[in-house]
Design a protein around this motif. Structure first.
Motif, short mmCIF file in Angstrom:
data_model
loop_
_atom_site.label_atom_id
_atom_site.label_comp_id
_atom_site.label_asym_id
_atom_site.label_seq_id
_atom_site.Cartn_x
_atom_site.Cartn_y
_atom_site.Cartn_z
N MET A 1 42.52 -52.21 -1.03
CA MET A 1 41.40 -52.25 -1.93
C MET A 1 40.13 -52.40 -1.10
O MET A 1 39.93 -53.36 -0.39
CB MET A 1 41.58 -53.42 -2.90
CG MET A 1 40.37 -53.70 -3.72
SD MET A 1 40.54 -54.87 -5.09
CE MET A 1 41.47 -56.21 -4.45
N ALA A 2 39.22 -51.43 -1.21
CA ALA A 2 37.98 -51.44 -0.47
C ALA A 2 36.94 -52.28 -1.20
O ALA A 2 36.88 -52.30 -2.43
CB ALA A 2 37.45 -50.02 -0.31
N VAL A 3 36.14 -52.99 -0.41
CA VAL A 3 35.06 -53.80 -0.97
C VAL A 3 33.76 -53.34 -0.35
O VAL A 3 33.63 -53.29 0.88
CB VAL A 3 35.28 -55.30 -0.68
CG1 VAL A 3 34.09 -56.11 -1.16
CG2 VAL A 3 36.56 -55.80 -1.31
N ASP A 4 32.80 -52.97 -1.19
CA ASP A 4 31.47 -52.61 -0.72
C ASP A 4 30.59 -53.84 -0.80
O ASP A 4 30.59 -54.55 -1.82
CB ASP A 4 30.86 -51.51 -1.60
CG ASP A 4 31.56 -50.17 -1.44
OD1 ASP A 4 32.06 -49.91 -0.34
OD2 ASP A 4 31.58 -49.40 -2.42
N VAL A 31 24.17 -56.01 -17.29
CA VAL A 31 23.20 -55.00 -16.91
C VAL A 31 23.41 -53.76 -17.77
O VAL A 31 24.55 -53.30 -17.91
CB VAL A 31 23.35 -54.66 -15.41
CG1 VAL A 31 22.39 -53.56 -15.00
CG2 VAL A 31 23.13 -55.90 -14.56
N ASP A 32 22.36 -53.24 -18.32
CA ASP A 32 22.41 -52.04 -19.17
C ASP A 32 23.38 -52.19 -20.34
O ASP A 32 23.95 -51.21 -20.81
CB ASP A 32 22.78 -50.80 -18.36
CG ASP A 32 21.71 -50.41 -17.36
OD1 ASP A 32 20.52 -50.70 -17.63
OD2 ASP A 32 22.04 -49.83 -16.32
N GLY A 33 23.62 -53.41 -20.78
CA GLY A 33 24.46 -53.65 -21.93
C GLY A 33 25.93 -53.39 -21.73
O GLY A 33 26.71 -53.44 -22.67
N GLU A 34 26.37 -53.12 -20.49
CA GLU A 34 27.78 -52.81 -20.29
C GLU A 34 28.36 -53.31 -18.98
O GLU A 34 29.53 -53.67 -18.92
CB GLU A 34 28.01 -51.31 -20.40
CG GLU A 34 27.21 -50.50 -19.40
CD GLU A 34 27.34 -49.01 -19.59
OE1 GLU A 34 27.66 -48.32 -18.61
OE2 GLU A 34 27.12 -48.55 -20.72
N GLU A 35 27.61 -53.31 -17.92
CA GLU A 35 28.15 -53.68 -16.61
C GLU A 35 27.91 -55.16 -16.35
O GLU A 35 26.79 -55.64 -16.47
CB GLU A 35 27.48 -52.83 -15.52
CG GLU A 35 28.15 -52.90 -14.20
CD GLU A 35 27.61 -51.82 -13.26
OE1 GLU A 35 28.42 -51.32 -12.47
OE2 GLU A 35 26.43 -51.49 -13.33
N GLU A 36 28.98 -55.90 -16.00
CA GLU A 36 28.87 -57.33 -15.74
C GLU A 36 28.97 -57.63 -14.25
O GLU A 36 29.92 -57.21 -13.59
CB GLU A 36 29.98 -58.10 -16.46
CG GLU A 36 29.82 -58.14 -17.95
CD GLU A 36 30.89 -58.97 -18.63
OE1 GLU A 36 31.76 -59.55 -17.95
OE2 GLU A 36 30.85 -59.04 -19.87
N PHE A 37 27.98 -58.34 -13.74
CA PHE A 37 27.99 -58.83 -12.37
C PHE A 37 28.33 -60.31 -12.46
O PHE A 37 27.57 -61.10 -13.03
CB PHE A 37 26.61 -58.67 -11.71
CG PHE A 37 26.25 -57.25 -11.37
CD1 PHE A 37 26.26 -56.84 -10.06
CD2 PHE A 37 25.91 -56.34 -12.36
CE1 PHE A 37 25.91 -55.53 -9.72
CE2 PHE A 37 25.57 -55.04 -12.05
CZ PHE A 37 25.57 -54.63 -10.72
N ILE A 38 29.47 -60.72 -11.91
CA ILE A 38 29.88 -62.12 -11.92
C ILE A 38 29.01 -62.89 -10.93
O ILE A 38 28.90 -62.50 -9.77
CB ILE A 38 31.37 -62.26 -11.56
CG1 ILE A 38 32.22 -61.51 -12.59
CG2 ILE A 38 31.77 -63.73 -11.48
CD1 ILE A 38 33.68 -61.36 -12.19
N ASP A 66 37.27 -52.64 -6.73
CA ASP A 66 37.79 -51.84 -7.84
C ASP A 66 37.90 -52.65 -9.12
O ASP A 66 37.80 -52.11 -10.22
CB ASP A 66 39.16 -51.27 -7.49
CG ASP A 66 39.08 -50.27 -6.35
OD1 ASP A 66 38.00 -49.67 -6.15
OD2 ASP A 66 40.10 -50.08 -5.65
N SER A 67 38.10 -53.96 -9.01
CA SER A 67 38.36 -54.79 -10.19
C SER A 67 37.15 -55.56 -10.71
O SER A 67 37.12 -55.95 -11.87
CB SER A 67 39.49 -55.77 -9.90
OG SER A 67 39.13 -56.62 -8.82
#
Length: 90
Positions: A1-4, A31-38, A66-67
């Motif tokens: 699993m790659a991590v950026d 963000v933008d009503g859909e993407e969650e940054f923990i 990826d997760s």
């Protein structure tokens, strides 16, 4: 699993992510009503606990896999201009 891993500035709404009984124990930035940054639960991240449901701009280091997408907060500013203390509708 790659991590950026990269630095970025993001704008979104602080939302609760995890609870322990009645207390919020984890946060995310929506963000933008859909993407969650923990939000990483360090000292800077915990400073956002008092800004739940508020709009903020966060500068930080993002770890994207990826997760999930996580952000370690370096700096944040509150961006909404609503004075919640004066509005009887809240």
């Amino acid at each position: 699993m790659a991590v950026d891993v990269y630095e970025d500035t993001i704008f979104g709404q602080v939302i609760p992510l995890d609870w322990d009984d009645e207390a919020v124990t984890g946060l995310a930035l929506l963000v933008d009503g859909e993407e969650e940054f923990i939000v990483e639960p360090d000292e800077m991240g915990e400073g956002l606990l008092e800004l739940i449901d508020r709009w903020v701009t966060i500068e930080g280091v993002i770890h994207e896999s990826d997760s999930e997408i996580r952000i370690r907060v370096r700096n944040y500013t509150m961006d909404d201009e609503i004075d919640y203390d004066l509005d009887d509708n809240w």
